[in-house]
Design an enzyme around this catalytic site. Structure first.
Site, PDB file in Angstrom:
ATOM      1  N   LYS A  98      49.915  64.395  53.191  1.00 20.39           N
ATOM      2  CA  LYS A  98      50.011  64.236  51.727  1.00 20.39           C
ATOM      3  C   LYS A  98      51.461  64.463  51.297  1.00 20.39           C
ATOM      4  O   LYS A  98      51.830  65.491  50.722  1.00 20.39           O
ATOM      5  CB  LYS A  98      49.046  65.188  51.011  1.00 20.39           C
ATOM      6  CG  LYS A  98      48.708  64.718  49.608  1.00 20.39           C
ATOM      7  CD  LYS A  98      47.425  65.312  49.105  1.00 20.39           C
ATOM      8  CE  LYS A  98      47.189  65.095  47.632  1.00 20.39           C
ATOM      9  NZ  LYS A  98      47.059  63.694  47.210  1.00 20.39           N
ATOM     10  N   LEU A 110      44.387  58.923  53.665  1.00 19.88           N
ATOM     11  CA  LEU A 110      44.419  60.369  53.458  1.00 19.88           C
ATOM     12  C   LEU A 110      42.971  60.868  53.515  1.00 19.88           C
ATOM     13  O   LEU A 110      42.080  60.234  52.939  1.00 19.88           O
ATOM     14  CB  LEU A 110      45.017  60.684  52.082  1.00 19.88           C
ATOM     15  CG  LEU A 110      45.073  62.170  51.742  1.00 19.88           C
ATOM     16  CD1 LEU A 110      46.212  62.850  52.497  1.00 19.88           C
ATOM     17  CD2 LEU A 110      45.235  62.386  50.245  1.00 19.88           C
ATOM     18  N   HIS A 158      70.532  64.058  56.491  1.00 21.01           N
ATOM     19  CA  HIS A 158      69.151  63.666  56.788  1.00 21.01           C
ATOM     20  C   HIS A 158      68.431  64.671  57.680  1.00 21.01           C
ATOM     21  O   HIS A 158      67.261  64.972  57.471  1.00 21.01           O
ATOM     22  CB  HIS A 158      69.115  62.287  57.451  1.00 21.01           C
ATOM     23  CG  HIS A 158      69.418  61.169  56.498  1.00 21.01           C
ATOM     24  ND1 HIS A 158      70.639  61.041  55.864  1.00 21.01           N
ATOM     25  CD2 HIS A 158      68.665  60.136  56.066  1.00 21.01           C
ATOM     26  CE1 HIS A 158      70.610  59.966  55.086  1.00 21.01           C
ATOM     27  NE2 HIS A 158      69.428  59.403  55.186  1.00 21.01           N
ATOM     28  N   GLU A 168      42.803  52.258  51.483  1.00 21.09           N
ATOM     29  CA  GLU A 168      42.413  53.184  50.408  1.00 21.09           C
ATOM     30  C   GLU A 168      43.127  52.775  49.130  1.00 21.09           C
ATOM     31  O   GLU A 168      43.895  51.814  49.113  1.00 21.09           O
ATOM     32  CB  GLU A 168      42.758  54.625  50.786  1.00 21.09           C
ATOM     33  CG  GLU A 168      44.252  54.853  50.965  1.00 21.09           C
ATOM     34  CD  GLU A 168      44.620  56.280  51.338  1.00 21.09           C
ATOM     35  OE1 GLU A 168      43.907  57.217  50.951  1.00 21.09           O
ATOM     36  OE2 GLU A 168      45.647  56.456  52.025  1.00 21.09           O
ATOM     37  N   ARG A 218      73.460  67.654  51.460  1.00 19.95           N
ATOM     38  CA  ARG A 218      72.757  66.434  51.850  1.00 19.95           C
ATOM     39  C   ARG A 218      73.105  65.983  53.254  1.00 19.95           C
ATOM     40  O   ARG A 218      74.254  65.660  53.564  1.00 19.95           O
ATOM     41  CB  ARG A 218      73.044  65.301  50.848  1.00 19.95           C
ATOM     42  CG  ARG A 218      72.140  64.095  51.073  1.00 19.95           C
ATOM     43  CD  ARG A 218      72.340  63.011  50.034  1.00 19.95           C
ATOM     44  NE  ARG A 218      71.400  61.917  50.266  1.00 19.95           N
ATOM     45  CZ  ARG A 218      71.572  60.980  51.200  1.00 19.95           C
ATOM     46  NH1 ARG A 218      72.651  60.982  51.940  1.00 19.95           N
ATOM     47  NH2 ARG A 218      70.664  60.034  51.362  1.00 19.95           N
ATOM     48  N   TYR A 239      52.454  67.699  48.810  1.00 19.10           N
ATOM     49  CA  TYR A 239      51.846  68.168  47.568  1.00 19.10           C
ATOM     50  C   TYR A 239      50.335  68.245  47.695  1.00 19.10           C
ATOM     51  O   TYR A 239      49.748  67.745  48.667  1.00 19.10           O
ATOM     52  CB  TYR A 239      52.247  67.264  46.397  1.00 19.10           C
ATOM     53  CG  TYR A 239      51.543  65.909  46.361  1.00 19.10           C
ATOM     54  CD1 TYR A 239      51.859  64.908  47.255  1.00 19.10           C
ATOM     55  CD2 TYR A 239      50.557  65.648  45.416  1.00 19.10           C
ATOM     56  CE1 TYR A 239      51.223  63.680  47.213  1.00 19.10           C
ATOM     57  CE2 TYR A 239      49.911  64.420  45.360  1.00 19.10           C
ATOM     58  CZ  TYR A 239      50.247  63.434  46.264  1.00 19.10           C
ATOM     59  OH  TYR A 239      49.612  62.224  46.226  1.00 19.10           O
ATOM     60  N   ARG A 244      44.470  71.582  53.914  1.00 15.60           N
ATOM     61  CA  ARG A 244      45.170  70.297  54.054  1.00 15.60           C
ATOM     62  C   ARG A 244      46.667  70.485  53.813  1.00 15.60           C
ATOM     63  O   ARG A 244      47.495  69.874  54.489  1.00 15.60           O
ATOM     64  CB  ARG A 244      44.585  69.264  53.087  1.00 15.60           C
ATOM     65  CG  ARG A 244      45.180  67.864  53.297  1.00 15.60           C
ATOM     66  CD  ARG A 244      44.468  66.807  52.490  1.00 15.60           C
ATOM     67  NE  ARG A 244      44.643  66.999  51.062  1.00 15.60           N
ATOM     68  CZ  ARG A 244      44.056  66.261  50.123  1.00 15.60           C
ATOM     69  NH1 ARG A 244      43.242  65.268  50.467  1.00 15.60           N
ATOM     70  NH2 ARG A 244      44.252  66.497  48.844  1.00 15.60           N
TER      71      ARG A 244
HETATM   72  N1  PDD Z   1      45.521  61.645  44.921  1.00 17.88           N
HETATM   73  N2  PDD Z   1      44.253  58.782  48.880  1.00 17.88           N
HETATM   74  C1  PDD Z   1      45.443  58.917  48.268  1.00 17.88           C
HETATM   75  C2  PDD Z   1      46.557  57.996  48.629  1.00 17.88           C
HETATM   76  C3  PDD Z   1      45.608  59.908  47.282  1.00 17.88           C
HETATM   77  O1  PDD Z   1      46.793  60.059  46.672  1.00 17.88           O
HETATM   78  C4  PDD Z   1      44.509  60.749  46.949  1.00 17.88           C
HETATM   79  C5  PDD Z   1      44.627  61.845  45.938  1.00 17.88           C
HETATM   80  C6  PDD Z   1      43.294  60.552  47.627  1.00 17.88           C
HETATM   81  C7  PDD Z   1      42.088  61.409  47.350  1.00 17.88           C
HETATM   82  O2  PDD Z   1      42.250  62.727  47.809  1.00 17.88           O
HETATM   83  P1  PDD Z   1      41.534  63.952  47.100  1.00 17.88           P
HETATM   84  O3  PDD Z   1      40.082  63.618  47.033  1.00 17.88           O
HETATM   85  O4  PDD Z   1      41.813  65.088  47.980  1.00 17.88           O
HETATM   86  O5  PDD Z   1      42.151  64.085  45.720  1.00 17.88           O
HETATM   87  C8  PDD Z   1      43.217  59.567  48.595  1.00 17.88           C
HETATM   88  C9  PDD Z   1      45.850  62.729  44.029  1.00 17.88           C
HETATM   89  C10 PDD Z   1      44.729  63.146  43.160  1.00 17.88           C
HETATM   90  C11 PDD Z   1      47.099  62.359  43.268  1.00 17.88           C
HETATM   91  O6  PDD Z   1      48.015  61.851  43.909  1.00 17.88           O
HETATM   92  O7  PDD Z   1      47.168  62.580  42.083  1.00 17.88           O
END
Ligand code: PDD
Length: 285
Positions: free
Chosen positions: A149, A207, A102, A182, A100, A33, A52
């Protein structure tokens, strides 16, 4: 006005916006996403989000669901149909619908695409930023490909709820080595007593946030010294300032970690200035 979602080729009212029960996103969290900020009707740093996305898809061997140009049209159309001026647009791509099993479905299975958009209350966001947020720390328990992501976010969900249960707004994951990785949905930063801005390198364990990447430019423009290195929880407790970055929060001052006040317990001057300047360095398209 009913909200509209884009689902696999159609713009539908939310009540009708559904995916198949055997969508692999639903059954295996087999998808990726992006969340992009919308400001004044424009997408913030959309090209970087698209790059990304393509990287995440590539790492998971999911095909790009349509051309980049078509995807960009869908994002804008979803924003437009929901009359979002300031807010967020959410894009999800899963490996598609298949019986379904895996292992990957047959080559040629179409990835599923969902796009939603919603407005955000800027005034409320500024109020939160003016007060700053509290953060808790939790043990890092995610897989080692958090650079992708992926929609598989169970540890992040549990961490965020733990924060909420303790009256905080974000949880910072801390590895066994004592270093902060993070936040559950944001990147983590501190400013040391001698004014250095410290954040973990994005090559491993986090991330690579788009907000983080753009903020590196803002730091430079403000003549701030950057130290891209991991930092410990103890360093964070003793920091002059702390903040988080994400598309939804931009730069958000942190005023408390694990119940301890950071600096003087109020949003830091540097974090506040970075928040103010951020959009001068982001690309509105
Ligand atoms: N989250 N780290 C994680 C685990 C995240 O889920 C996000 C973003 C970031 C920051 O990434 P960016 O600056 O590209 O938004 C770092 C989004 C906003 C969300 O899950 O809603």
């Amino acid at each position: 006005m009913s909200r509209i979602a884009y689902v696999n080729g159609r713009y539908l009212p939310f009540a009708e916006a559904t995916v198949h029960v055997e969508d692999r996103g639903y059954q295996f969290s087999d998808g990726v996403y992006e969340v992009c900020e919308v400001k004044g009707g424009h997408l913030v740093d959309e090209p970087m989000h698209m790059r990304r996305l393509q990287r995440s898809l590539g790492e998971l061997k999911i095909a790009m669901p349509m051309s980049l140009a078509a995807l960009r049209v869908v994002l804008r159309e979803t924003v437009r149909r929901n009359r979002v001026c300031d807010g967020l647009v959410y894009l999800q791509v899963s490996r598609g619908v298949a019986r379904r099993d895996h292992a990957f479905p047959a080559t040629g299975t179409a990835p599923s695409v969902v796009v939603t958009a919603r407005s955000a209350d800027r005034t409320a966001a500024e109020r939160v930023a003016a007060a700053g947020i509290a953060v808790i720390t939790v043990p890092e328990n995610r897989w080692d490909r958090v650079d992708i992501k992926a929609i598989a976010l169970l540890p992040n969900v549990l961490a965020k709820q733990a924060a909420k249960d303790q009256g905080a707004k974000e949880a910072w994951f801390v590895g066994k080595d004592g270093y902060v990785t993070e936040g559950s949905s944001s990147n983590a930063w501190i400013i040391s007593r001698d004014g250095k801005v410290i954040t973990r390198p994005a090559d491993h364990g986090i991330l690579r946030g788009i907000t983080r990447t753009v903020l590196l430019k803002v730091l430079k423009s403000q003549g701030l010294e950057l130290e891209e290195r991991p930092f410990t929880v103890e360093e964070a407790y003793a920091a002059r300032e702390a903040f988080v970055t994400s598309a939804s929060q931009v730069v958000m001052p942190v005023v408390q970690i694990d119940g301890r006040p950071i600096g003087n317990g109020a949003p830091g001057l540097v974090a506040t200035a970075l928040r103010q300047d951020f959009h001068q360095h982001s690309e509105l398209v």
